[in-house]
Design a protein around this motif. Structure first.
Motif, short mmCIF file in Angstrom:
data_model
loop_
_atom_site.label_atom_id
_atom_site.label_comp_id
_atom_site.label_asym_id
_atom_site.label_seq_id
_atom_site.Cartn_x
_atom_site.Cartn_y
_atom_site.Cartn_z
N ALA A 9 1.69 0.70 8.21
CA ALA A 9 1.66 0.86 6.75
C ALA A 9 0.37 1.51 6.27
N ARG A 10 -0.27 2.26 7.14
CA ARG A 10 -1.45 3.05 6.79
C ARG A 10 -1.33 4.39 7.50
N THR A 37 4.94 7.50 11.07
CA THR A 37 3.82 6.80 11.69
C THR A 37 4.17 6.40 13.12
N LEU A 38 5.38 5.90 13.33
CA LEU A 38 5.83 5.57 14.69
C LEU A 38 5.87 6.82 15.57
N ALA A 39 6.29 7.94 15.00
CA ALA A 39 6.32 9.18 15.77
C ALA A 39 4.92 9.60 16.20
N ALA A 40 3.95 9.50 15.29
CA ALA A 40 2.56 9.83 15.63
C ALA A 40 2.03 8.88 16.69
N TYR A 60 10.86 6.61 0.58
CA TYR A 60 9.52 7.05 0.97
C TYR A 60 8.93 6.09 2.01
N PHE A 61 9.05 4.80 1.78
CA PHE A 61 8.51 3.81 2.70
C PHE A 61 9.13 3.96 4.09
N GLU A 101 0.83 -1.21 0.00
CA GLU A 101 0.00 0.00 0.00
C GLU A 101 0.86 1.26 0.00
N VAL A 102 1.93 1.24 0.82
CA VAL A 102 2.83 2.39 0.89
C VAL A 102 3.80 2.40 -0.28
#
Length: 447
Positions: free
Chosen positions: A180-181, A139-142, A131-132, A79-80
């Motif tokens: 991955a989303r 995402t981990l930071a969020a 990019y991936f 997806e990514v």
């Protein structure tokens, strides 16, 4: 005759408040969060931090090895690698992917998909591998910011660490899908909106507006704001923020509203409630088929449009129930906005034509906010959602081939997952409704 000396009257001070939430029955009086904080048990906080590090390391390992059959044969990371990266390239050229039928997201999703470029020099453009890696890092930071916000919320009187524990331990139940989303980033905005309500109604509205422009559901975080000035300020801030952000995005990119053309063509996804009914019908001889379209595996064939129409009607009915609750609610606690947000997103999720596995990220995040308050009514709902998240990981990616083929195993998995979600939605609304009614008057004691 001596006149009696009148006794001095005892005057009862009446505190007047300008907000309707302070006039509702049963609202607990708490010290101002700016003045009252409590220290948290160091051992528990350290334990949560270690758990976060260990579980996220495991999720990263799963993501790096998702070519395995049980992990989806690369479908999760694809997806990514493929879709998000393709959209990123289009966005860097100054426009939204208007001709892509899989682009079904509001314009606020554009900056989120462009954000990995922040971790690299302006030129040259990122490769799909770069990019991936950058996307997963953000995402981990969020994810970490959500955990920190939930821990900080537990420092206020009447709050608990249960919410942080649910988020930290619950997200890995979805295996590596959350990494991955971009639903973690969206959930972060919804969580920040709810947690900001007690401190700044304008910040609450701004976060909700930003989240709604990424994926519409964070707008529902404003459903449970107490009547009066709080609602006016939060909703006004949301409207102003949304308008300003839309203006900026419309000036910066071409075709910002192209996503609206793609939404109407969506069918019935195999993981939705309607999809489960069609899968069982297929076992009974219904001639429909499963086909990849609009970025998901959907049913095609006779009666699919009727099932989609029923889903839309159920969504409208859910909106009516929530509006009725809003009009009839008479009692607010500090947890009511949290409980209402979870209930609303649950109802809209269950009645949707699409229930992708990443939707569970939203529900876990909102349930975690609910559990930060000791006044929440949603504890059993949170337990059902944790169980549903674990079953969702079985449905995708572990047993997705069975689900797609509509085997009895696939049907059973989806029955259990959607049954848990339906039970959670019904229980959530029932408990929210009861908690918002005024307490029954106590009969006078005669004795």
């Amino acid at each position: 005759m001596t006149r009696p000396i009148p006794l001095p009257r005892t005057r009862t001070r009446t505190h007047t408040h300008s907000t309707a939430e302070d006039r509702t029955v049963g609202t607990p009086s708490e010290p101002s969060p700016a003045r009252a904080k409590r220290s948290l048990p160091v051992v528990r906080v350290v334990g949560l931090a270690i758990t976060w590090l260990a579980t996220r390391a495991l999720m990263l390992w799963l993501l790096r090895h998702d070519e395995m059959t049980l992990l989806g044969r690369g479908s999760v990371s694809r997806e990514v690698h493929g879709l998000y990266f393709r959209w990123y390239v289009t966005l860097t050229q100054g426009g939204f992917p208007a001709d892509d039928p899989r682009w079904q997201y509001p314009p606020g999703a554009g900056p989120v998909l462009l954000s990995p470029a922040l971790l690299s020099p302006p030129l040259p453009p990122l490769t799909h591998v770069e990019y991936f890696d950058a996307f997963v890092a953000l995402t981990l930071a969020a994810d970490a910011l959500v955990a920190i916000a939930l821990v900080r919320a537990a420092r206020r009187p009447g709050r608990r660490l249960h919410g942080a524990a649910l988020w930290i331990a619950g997200l890995p139940l979805l295996l590596h899908i959350p990494l991955a989303r971009y639903d973690v980033q969206t959930t972060a905005l919804g969580v920040f909106a709810l947690l900001a309500l007690s401190r700044s109604t304008r910040a609450c509205g701004a976060f909700a507006a930003a989240g709604a422009l990424v994926k519409v559901w964070p707008a529902l975080t404003l459903l449970g704001t107490p009547r009066g000035r709080t609602t006016r300020e939060a909703w006004t801030a949301a409207a102003v923020s949304a308008g300003a952000l839309l203006l900026v995005l419309a000036l910066a990119f071409e075709h910002p509203f192209s996503f609206l053309r793609q939404q109407g063509a969506r069918g019935v996804q195999i993981e939705s409630l309607g999809g489960t009914a069609l899968a069982l019908a297929r076992r009974a001889g219904w001639p429909g088929e499963v086909r990849y379209q609009f970025g998901a595996m959907e049913f095609t064939g006779p009666y699919v449009s009727a099932v989609a129409a029923v889903s839309l009607l159920l969504t409208a009915a859910a909106f009516g129930l929530l509006l009725l609750w809003r009009l009839r609610a008479r009692r607010w606690t500090d947890a009511t906005p949290y409980d209402a947000a979870l209930c609303a997103v649950l109802l809209f999720t269950v009645t949707s034509r699409v229930i992708s596995p990443q939707y569970m990220v939203w529900l876990l995040g909102l349930a975690a906010v609910c559990l930060t308050s000791r006044h929440t009514t949603q504890r059993p709902v949170a337990a059902l959602l944790a169980a549903a998240a674990a079953v969702s990981a079985l449905a995708y990616p572990v047993l997705y081939a069975q689900v797609t083929a509509c085997t009895w195993t696939g049907c059973l998995v989806m029955l259990v997952r959607n049954g848990l979600l339906t039970a959670a939605a019904v229980l959530s609304f029932r408990r929210l409704w009861r908690s918002s009614r005024p307490p029954s008057p106590t009969p006078p004691h005669i004795g």
